[in-house]
Design a protein around this motif. Structure first.
Motif, PDB file in Angstrom:
ATOM      1  N   VAL A  63     109.055  64.537  80.970  1.00 56.45           N
ATOM      2  CA  VAL A  63     108.223  65.583  81.645  1.00 56.45           C
ATOM      3  C   VAL A  63     109.210  66.325  82.675  1.00 56.45           C
ATOM      4  CG1 VAL A  63     106.161  64.704  81.030  1.00 56.45           C
ATOM      5  CG2 VAL A  63     106.925  64.282  83.141  1.00 56.45           C
ATOM      6  N   ASN A  64     108.918  67.578  83.050  1.00 53.60           N
ATOM      7  CA  ASN A  64     109.641  68.125  84.153  1.00 53.60           C
ATOM      8  C   ASN A  64     108.788  67.728  85.091  1.00 53.60           C
ATOM      9  OD1 ASN A  64     109.552  70.596  86.086  1.00 53.60           O
ATOM     10  ND2 ASN A  64     111.127  71.197  84.955  1.00 53.60           N
ATOM     11  N   ARG A  65     109.724  67.386  86.344  1.00 52.56           N
ATOM     12  CA  ARG A  65     108.976  66.740  87.693  1.00 52.56           C
ATOM     13  C   ARG A  65     108.060  67.824  88.260  1.00 52.56           C
ATOM     14  NH1 ARG A  65     111.440  62.009  89.453  1.00 52.56           N
ATOM     15  NH2 ARG A  65     113.173  61.079  88.330  1.00 52.56           N
ATOM     16  N   ALA A  66     108.520  68.926  88.269  1.00 55.25           N
ATOM     17  CA  ALA A  66     107.763  70.013  89.184  1.00 55.25           C
ATOM     18  C   ALA A  66     106.660  70.743  88.273  1.00 55.25           C
ATOM     19  CB  ALA A  66     108.667  71.392  89.225  1.00 55.25           C
ATOM     20  N   SER A  67     106.651  70.947  87.138  1.00 56.65           N
ATOM     21  CA  SER A  67     105.455  71.564  86.335  1.00 56.65           C
ATOM     22  C   SER A  67     104.622  70.459  85.773  1.00 56.65           C
ATOM     23  CB  SER A  67     106.107  72.588  85.311  1.00 56.65           C
ATOM     24  OG  SER A  67     106.860  71.963  84.284  1.00 56.65           O
ATOM     25  N   GLY A  68     105.214  69.162  85.268  1.00 60.16           N
ATOM     26  CA  GLY A  68     104.689  68.185  84.468  1.00 60.16           C
ATOM     27  C   GLY A  68     104.635  68.634  82.882  1.00 60.16           C
ATOM     28  N   GLN A  69     105.229  69.732  82.576  1.00 61.92           N
ATOM     29  CA  GLN A  69     105.427  70.276  81.010  1.00 61.92           C
ATOM     30  C   GLN A  69     106.146  69.140  80.441  1.00 61.92           C
ATOM     31  OE1 GLN A  69     106.753  74.188  80.671  1.00 61.92           O
ATOM     32  NE2 GLN A  69     106.499  73.983  78.413  1.00 61.92           N
ATOM     33  N   VAL A  70     105.638  68.655  79.236  1.00 68.21           N
ATOM     34  CA  VAL A  70     106.374  67.863  78.373  1.00 68.21           C
ATOM     35  C   VAL A  70     107.466  68.830  77.966  1.00 68.21           C
ATOM     36  CG1 VAL A  70     106.347  66.613  76.062  1.00 68.21           C
ATOM     37  CG2 VAL A  70     104.399  66.581  77.807  1.00 68.21           C
ATOM     38  N   THR A  71     108.858  67.947  78.015  1.00 63.63           N
ATOM     39  CA  THR A  71     110.033  68.519  77.320  1.00 63.63           C
ATOM     40  C   THR A  71     110.662  68.129  76.217  1.00 63.63           C
ATOM     41  OG1 THR A  71     111.325  67.313  78.953  1.00 63.63           O
ATOM     42  CG2 THR A  71     110.547  69.380  79.844  1.00 63.63           C
ATOM     43  N   ALA A  72     110.006  66.735  76.119  1.00 66.42           N
ATOM     44  CA  ALA A  72     110.518  66.049  74.589  1.00 66.42           C
ATOM     45  C   ALA A  72     109.837  64.528  74.472  1.00 66.42           C
ATOM     46  CB  ALA A  72     112.117  65.640  74.947  1.00 66.42           C
ATOM     47  N   THR A  73     109.771  64.180  73.405  1.00 66.28           N
ATOM     48  CA  THR A  73     109.097  62.687  73.261  1.00 66.28           C
ATOM     49  C   THR A  73     110.181  61.893  72.975  1.00 66.28           C
ATOM     50  OG1 THR A  73     107.194  63.773  72.308  1.00 66.28           O
ATOM     51  CG2 THR A  73     107.568  61.539  71.754  1.00 66.28           C
ATOM     52  N   GLU A  74     110.353  60.826  74.027  1.00 63.65           N
ATOM     53  CA  GLU A  74     111.290  59.728  73.615  1.00 63.65           C
ATOM     54  C   GLU A  74     111.089  58.636  72.853  1.00 63.65           C
ATOM     55  OE1 GLU A  74     114.325  59.754  75.100  1.00 63.65           O
ATOM     56  OE2 GLU A  74     114.030  61.494  76.251  1.00 63.65           O
ATOM     57  N   ALA A  75     109.722  58.312  72.518  1.00 56.45           N
ATOM     58  CA  ALA A  75     109.492  57.289  71.839  1.00 56.45           C
ATOM     59  C   ALA A  75     108.066  57.310  71.185  1.00 56.45           C
ATOM     60  CB  ALA A  75     109.695  55.973  72.381  1.00 56.45           C
ATOM     61  N   ARG A  76     107.769  56.895  70.004  1.00 55.37           N
ATOM     62  CA  ARG A  76     106.452  56.981  69.505  1.00 55.37           C
ATOM     63  C   ARG A  76     105.842  55.517  69.158  1.00 55.37           C
ATOM     64  NH1 ARG A  76     103.646  61.854  69.012  1.00 55.37           N
ATOM     65  NH2 ARG A  76     105.258  63.713  68.973  1.00 55.37           N
ATOM     66  N   PHE A  77     104.667  55.202  69.239  1.00 56.66           N
ATOM     67  CA  PHE A  77     104.040  53.840  68.896  1.00 56.66           C
ATOM     68  C   PHE A  77     102.873  53.912  68.007  1.00 56.66           C
ATOM     69  CE2 PHE A  77     105.868  53.601  73.317  1.00 56.66           C
ATOM     70  CZ  PHE A  77     107.095  52.880  72.972  1.00 56.66           C
ATOM     71  N   GLY A  78     102.760  53.134  67.305  1.00 55.58           N
ATOM     72  CA  GLY A  78     101.546  53.141  66.371  1.00 55.58           C
ATOM     73  C   GLY A  78     101.849  54.141  65.003  1.00 55.58           C
ATOM     74  N   LYS A  79     100.800  53.815  64.135  1.00 56.06           N
ATOM     75  CA  LYS A  79     100.902  54.597  63.008  1.00 56.06           C
ATOM     76  C   LYS A  79      99.663  55.758  62.901  1.00 56.06           C
ATOM     77  CE  LYS A  79     102.058  50.626  60.216  1.00 56.06           C
ATOM     78  NZ  LYS A  79     101.641  49.648  59.008  1.00 56.06           N
TER      79      LYS A  79
END
Length: 542
Positions: free
Chosen positions: A216-232
C-alpha cells in the motif's frame, strides 16, 4: 555423538605459439596490440572480484540477528543503525508474522568491492500460511576496514520503500470446526499446538481462512499490489472436518512438553501403530515452525533401530554376538560414545541398550554402502513421498560419499535426516513389522510401496527396545505400567552447539517420538517428556 560438490575444473585453452620471422620492433608492437585486444576489446573476461569471507559472515550474522528478533544487534551491523532498527522493528507490525526463516544463498562481488549475499525469506503468517520472497544484502568495506551492510529499506523486501509498505488483509469465511477422531470438536484453548495445526488442516481441506499481504501507499493507503494470497477461493464455511487427532493425547502432549522440556524448543508426535493415524503433534513453542512434522534433524541413535534392522536382515549379527565397544574409533575422523563410555567385550544387545556408537560403526563393513537407505525406504517408507494430509518432511538417507559418512550414517548422523513424525513411524514399524503411512486426516491416499519385516526380525527388535528400558539408556521409562519399548538418541548438531536429545517409545498401540533441541542427551531431556505423557494416559488409549 558425532555428526559428522566440487565444481568441474575449468578447461583453459593453451595459447598458440606464434612463430614469426619478423623484426624485434614489429614483434613488440604486435604484442602490445594483442595485449590491448585481450584486455580491452577481446572475448576474454577479466577475473571476477573475490568474495571476502568477512563480508559474507557479516551478512549472515545480520540475518541471524534479524530472524531471532535482535533488531538492535542487526541494525548495528549496518551503515545506518537508527534507520535500520526502526525499519526492522516496524516491518512486520500488523502482519501477524511469527518467527521468520531467513536462509542465506549465494554471494557475489562487484568491481567496486561490494559483496552481495542473496537470501530467501519465509514469513509465517498466523492462521494463513507462509509469505515467501527473495532479496539480497549489499555489504561494503568501510574506511576503518570493517564490513557493514549498506543499509537500504529494499534489502528487507525489494518492494519496501519510503513510499510503500505492507498490510495484512484477512477475509472472514465463517467458522469451520475440526474434530478429533471421535467427532469431538478440537478447541485450541485445550492445547497450544492446536491453533496453527487446526488452521493448516482446515486450509488443506478447503475450509480455512483466506487473506492477502498487500502493498500500500504510505500516504494514501491505496493498494498498489498484492504480494501474497492465502487460502482457496470459494472455500466452504461452516464445515466439520474430521482429523485423526485424539483430544486427550494432544492435550497431554502439550502438557508434557511444557512440564519437562525445560523451556527448550521441542516437538512430539504420537501415532497409532496399527494404522499410522496421528494422535498428537505438539511443538514448543506452539506458534511458528512445525518441528514435529516438517523438521529436519539428525535422528541420532534412535536411527540405530534402522541400522539394527539392516544387520538382522543380513544375518550379519545376532543379539548375543560379542561386539566390542571402545571409547573411540577413527574412520576418517574420531567417533566416540556419549561421555566417552566404553564396554569391552559387550554383546550386540549391550551395544543397542547402551547406545554404543563405536560398536555400531565397527559393523559398517557388514552393510553395503547404500544399504541403509535401501532398508529405510523398503521397510520403513523413509524417503518416499507420504500423503499425511499436511506438509511434511518424510526423511532422507542419501548414499554415503565415503567411509566417514557411512560410519556417521550407522548412528543417525552425517546426512541422515528425520523428525518426530518419521521416527515415531520407525518405532511403530519396528513394533508391528509393517509400515503404515502416517495420516492426520482420514482417507488420505497411500502411494508408498513397502515390504513387511520378517517375524523373527520384529521379535528381536521388540526385545532390544524393551531391554533399552529395563537395562539401558531409556531406563527412565521403566517405572511405567505396560510393556514399554524405547530407544534413546543424542544427536550432534555442530562443534559449538549442544546436542539434541531424542527418544522413541512404544506401548500398546501407540508409538511416540520426541526431540528436545539442545537437550544434551535423550535420556536426560526427551525421556522425561515421554514419561510425563504416558503416565498421564491409559496404558493403551488408542
Amino acid at each position: 555423538m558425532p555428526e559428522s560438490p566440487h565444481p568441474a575444473p575449468t578447461l583453459r585453452r593453451r595459447p598458440r605459439i606464434l612463430r614469426m620471422a619478423v623484426a624485434t620492433a614489429a614483434a613488440t608492437a604486435l604484442a602490445a596490440t594483442a595485449g590491448a585486444y585481450a584486455t580491452q576489446w577481446g572475448p576474454f573476461e577479466p577475473d571476477q572480484p573475490a568474495v571476502h569471507p568477512d563480508a559474507v559472515a557479516q551478512a549472515k550474522a545480520f540475518l541471524a540477528d534479524w530472524a531471532s528478533g535482535r533488531a538492535d544487534s542487526a541494525a548495528a551491523r549496518t551503515t545506518s543503525p537508527a534507520q535500520a532498527q526502526t525499519t526492522l522493528r516496524n516491518f512486520t507490525t500488523g502482519l501477524d508474522i511469527t518467527e521468520p526463516d531467513l536462509t542465506a544463498g549465494a554471494a557475489s562481488a562487484a568491481k567496486d568491492g561490494t559483496v552481495t549475499l542473496a537470501f530467501s525469506a519465509k514469513m509465517p503468517v498466523i492462521g494463513l500460511g507462509t509469505w515467501s520472497y527473495d532479496s539480497q544484502i549489499p555489504v561494503r568495506r568501510q574506511e576503518d576496514g570493517a564490513w557493514k551492510i549498506a543499509w537500504d529499506m529494499s534489502l528487507v523486501h525489494p518492494h519496501l520503500s519510503s513510499t510503500e509498505k505492507f498490510r495484512l488483509q484477512r477475509e472472514d469465511t465463517g467458522a469451520s470446526s475440526v474434530t478429533d477422531r471421535t467427532g469431538k470438536p478440537l478447541a485450541p484453548d485445550t492445547s497450544p499446538s492446536l491453533k496453527p495445526l487446526l488452521a493448516q488442516i482446515a486450509q488443506r481441506a478447503g475450509a480455512g481462512p483466506r487473506g492477502a499481504i498487500e502493498r500500500v501507499n504510505r500516504a494514501s493507503g491505496q493498494v498498489t499490489a498484492t504480494e501474497a494470497r492465502f487460502g482457496k477461493e470459494g472455500a466452504a464455511a461452516g464445515q466439520h472436518i474430521r482429523s485423526t487427532l485424539d483430544s486427550r493425547w494432544q492435550a497431554a502432549a502439550d502438557q508434557a512438553l511444557a512440564a519437562k522440556a525445560g523451556g527448550k524448543d521441542a516437538a512430539l508426535v504420537a501415532l497409532r501403530i496399527d494404522n499410522g493415524e496421528i494422535l498428537a503433534a505438539a511443538n514448543s513453542p506452539a506458534a511458528g515452525f512445525n518441528r514435529a512434522l516438517s523438521g529436519t534433524y539428525a535422528p541420532g541413535s534412535t536411527w540405530k533401530i534402522v541400522t539394527t534392522t539392516g544387520l538382522l536382515l543380513d544375518g550379519a549379527v545376532k543379539p548375543d554376538d560379542i561386539v566390542d565397544c571402545p571409547k573411540y574409533l577413527t574412520v576418517g575422523k574420531q567417533f566416540h560414545n556419549v561421555e566417552t563410555s566404553e564396554f569391552p567385550g559387550a554383546t550386540f544387545t549391550k551395544n543397542f541398550t547402551e547406545s554404543c556408537n563405536t560398536g555400531f560403526i565397527s559393523l559398517r563393513g557388514k552393510l553395503g554402502d547404500g544399504e541403509l537407505g535401501e532398508v529405510a525406504g523398503k521397510y520403513f517408507g523413509i524417503g518416499q513421498k507420504w500423503n499425511v494430509g499436511l506438509p511434511t518432511f518424510d526423511g532422507s538417507v542419501p548414499a554415503p560419499g565415503d567411509q566417514t559418512e557411512k560410519a556417521a550414517s550407522m548412528i543417525g548422523q552425517g546426512r541422515v535426516l528425520g523428525n518426530p513424525l518419521t521416527m515415531a513411524s520407525v518405532a511403530a514399524t519396528a513394533a508391528s513389522g509393517t509400515f503404515h503411512q502416517p495420516t492426520i486426516t482420514p482417507d488420505t491416499e497411500d502411494k508408498t510401496t513397502t515390504t513387511a519385516l520378517p517375524a523373527e526380525v520384529v521379535t528381536q527388535l521388540r526385545k532390544l527396545m524393551r531391554a533399552a528400558v529395563t537395562d539401558g539408556t531409556a531406563r527412565g521409562l521403566a517405572g511405567l505400567p505396560g510393556n514399554v519399548g524405547a530407544k534413546t538418541g543424542t544427536a550432534e548438531v555442530s562443534e559449538s552447539a549442544p546436542n539434541n536429545g531424542w527418544v522413541v517409545a512404544t506401548r500398546g498401540n501407540v508409538a511416540v517420538a520426541v526431540v528436545v533441541e539442545g537437550g544434551i542427551t535423550g535420556g536426560s531431556s526427551a525421556v522425561p517428556v515421554v514419561h510425563h505423557l504416558l503416565e498421564a494416559l491409559p496404558q493403551d488409549g488408542a
